[in-house]
Design a protein around this motif. Sequence first.
Motif, PDB file in Angstrom:
ATOM      1  N   TYR A 182       4.290   3.230  -5.094  1.00 50.85           N
ATOM      2  CA  TYR A 182       3.538   3.475  -6.337  1.00 50.85           C
ATOM      3  C   TYR A 182       4.146   2.695  -7.506  1.00 50.85           C
ATOM      4  O   TYR A 182       3.421   2.034  -8.272  1.00 50.85           O
ATOM      5  N   SER A 185       6.854   6.470  -0.544  1.00 51.89           N
ATOM      6  CA  SER A 185       5.686   6.781  -1.361  1.00 51.89           C
ATOM      7  C   SER A 185       5.914   6.495  -2.847  1.00 51.89           C
ATOM      8  O   SER A 185       5.082   5.861  -3.506  1.00 51.89           O
ATOM      9  N   LEU A 198      -4.537  15.252   1.566  1.00 51.19           N
ATOM     10  CA  LEU A 198      -4.535  13.967   0.870  1.00 51.19           C
ATOM     11  C   LEU A 198      -5.924  13.352   0.814  1.00 51.19           C
ATOM     12  O   LEU A 198      -6.328  12.794  -0.219  1.00 51.19           O
ATOM     13  N   GLU A 199      -6.670  13.444   1.911  1.00 50.68           N
ATOM     14  CA  GLU A 199      -8.026  12.900   1.900  1.00 50.68           C
ATOM     15  C   GLU A 199      -8.909  13.633   0.891  1.00 50.68           C
ATOM     16  O   GLU A 199      -9.670  13.003   0.140  1.00 50.68           O
ATOM     17  N   LYS A 240      -7.970  15.228  -1.705  1.00 52.38           N
ATOM     18  CA  LYS A 240      -7.473  15.006  -3.065  1.00 52.38           C
ATOM     19  C   LYS A 240      -7.825  13.622  -3.587  1.00 52.38           C
ATOM     20  O   LYS A 240      -8.203  13.471  -4.757  1.00 52.38           O
ATOM     21  N   TYR A 241      -7.739  12.600  -2.711  1.00 53.83           N
ATOM     22  CA  TYR A 241      -7.844  11.220  -3.208  1.00 53.83           C
ATOM     23  C   TYR A 241      -9.135  10.499  -2.835  1.00 53.83           C
ATOM     24  O   TYR A 241      -9.552   9.601  -3.581  1.00 53.83           O
ATOM     25  N   GLY A 300       3.367  17.576  -4.818  1.00 51.91           N
ATOM     26  CA  GLY A 300       3.725  16.221  -4.402  1.00 51.91           C
ATOM     27  C   GLY A 300       4.381  16.139  -3.051  1.00 51.91           C
ATOM     28  O   GLY A 300       4.765  15.045  -2.604  1.00 51.91           O
ATOM     29  N   LYS A 305      -3.478   6.378  -7.146  1.00 54.00           N
ATOM     30  CA  LYS A 305      -2.749   6.764  -8.365  1.00 54.00           C
ATOM     31  C   LYS A 305      -2.487   5.562  -9.265  1.00 54.00           C
ATOM     32  O   LYS A 305      -2.642   5.645 -10.489  1.00 54.00           O
ATOM     33  N   ALA A 338      -2.302   7.549  -1.426  1.00 53.89           N
ATOM     34  CA  ALA A 338      -1.943   8.082  -2.745  1.00 53.89           C
ATOM     35  C   ALA A 338      -1.409   7.009  -3.691  1.00 53.89           C
ATOM     36  O   ALA A 338      -1.849   6.940  -4.853  1.00 53.89           O
ATOM     37  N   GLU A 358       2.414  13.933  -0.446  1.00 55.90           N
ATOM     38  CA  GLU A 358       2.569  12.497  -0.680  1.00 55.90           C
ATOM     39  C   GLU A 358       3.930  12.006  -0.195  1.00 55.90           C
ATOM     40  O   GLU A 358       4.048  10.965   0.449  1.00 55.90           O
TER      41      GLU A 358
END
Length: 412
Positions: free
Chosen positions: A109, A105, A169-170, A172-173, A95, A133, A129, A98
């Motif tokens: 969320y 962040s 991040l790109e 992953k998401y 994490g 998420k 993220a 993020e």
Amino acid sequence: MKAKITIITSSQPSLNPRMVKEADALAEHGYDVVVIGQYWNEWASKTDQNLLQQKKWKYIQVGGSPKDNKTAYIITRFIHKAARKLLNKVGTNFGIAELSMGRCSILLYKEALRQKAQLYIGHNPGGLAPAIKAAKKLKVKCGFDAEDFHRKEYSDDIKHPDVLCKTFLEEKYFPHADYLTTASPLISKEYKKIFPNLSFSTVLNVFPKPENIVIKDSKANEPLKLFWFSQTLGHNRGIAEIIEAIGLVNSPLIELHLLANPREKNIAFFNGLAASNNILPHQISYHSPIPSDQLFQYASKFDIGLASETGFNTNNNIALSNKLFTYISSGLAVLYSDTQAQADFMKDYPDCGLVYEKTTPRSLANALAHYLNNREDLNEAKRASFKAGQHILNWETESQKFLAVVQNTLSA
């Protein structure tokens, strides 16, 4: 009432005009729109007060500010700084990526979960993220808008912490997004190379057609007024090359107007550079930022807009900046540096200005001299720009692409 859509940004509305345009378009078409953001600076907070009074969508700011809920602001700053230090030491997992990408962040969320929506849209890497998420947690749709080629937004060094973080991040998401949009054809093309199984839709960063713009012809022996603007005045923006080019033309009739957040050390640097190029003090002026809805009227007072991108990294070379489309909407002739994106754009709109070699001040000087000595060519380019802005390069036209993406996503 249509579906509820929640947009998440790690910035503020006044600093994210592309996000504002999307929120406006969605609200105008009957969607219930909520934007979640965070404090960035005081200028944007003041400008947001007027901006938000006119909007049909709701804005929620999390994480406090130096003036309001200061405790939350201090705590989130501490967490953000700690995460950035850990990023350099232990990497992007657990994490840390993020947390290091945005001060708020976690709060973005959590607020996104409270604003239960049928579609979540992330804007800028700090919103990626939280948006994805929240959507997956609630089992609803999500999208992300890549206004830049984010992984190489600041550096091409693959070992640079910003590159490592955004790349992580790109990867992953992005695969979990139901849609992905970008701001230029070349950004879409570059991302497609990396993610061949994903689709990227290009939505140009154009603006709503401004009202009450009067295109005034430039006449011989009148000052040739050049205009450049951005959020900040700094290096790697092509300003030094502009000043050198003006010096090469060697005419007191050329004026350079720079609009950006003033930084005294940068102003001193550019003034010194101007003096060393025999440019008179009256030929260079600095202007403080103004609200985005006033920018077009303000820009229309000038003759030439300078799209002086230096191509200093991949993103700068393939992006189409909002300043370019601001100049066109305002009816300015445009002088484009020959980045890959701008050179391609100029092929489609050759009547709106001239391209110059970004590393060669003499090339820019020749373009300036041409318009200085051929005012009718200048006036024709100004009229061509304004016509393109009124008929093609405007948000009324381009927003239809964005709305179609949203509608198709929600109905899938």
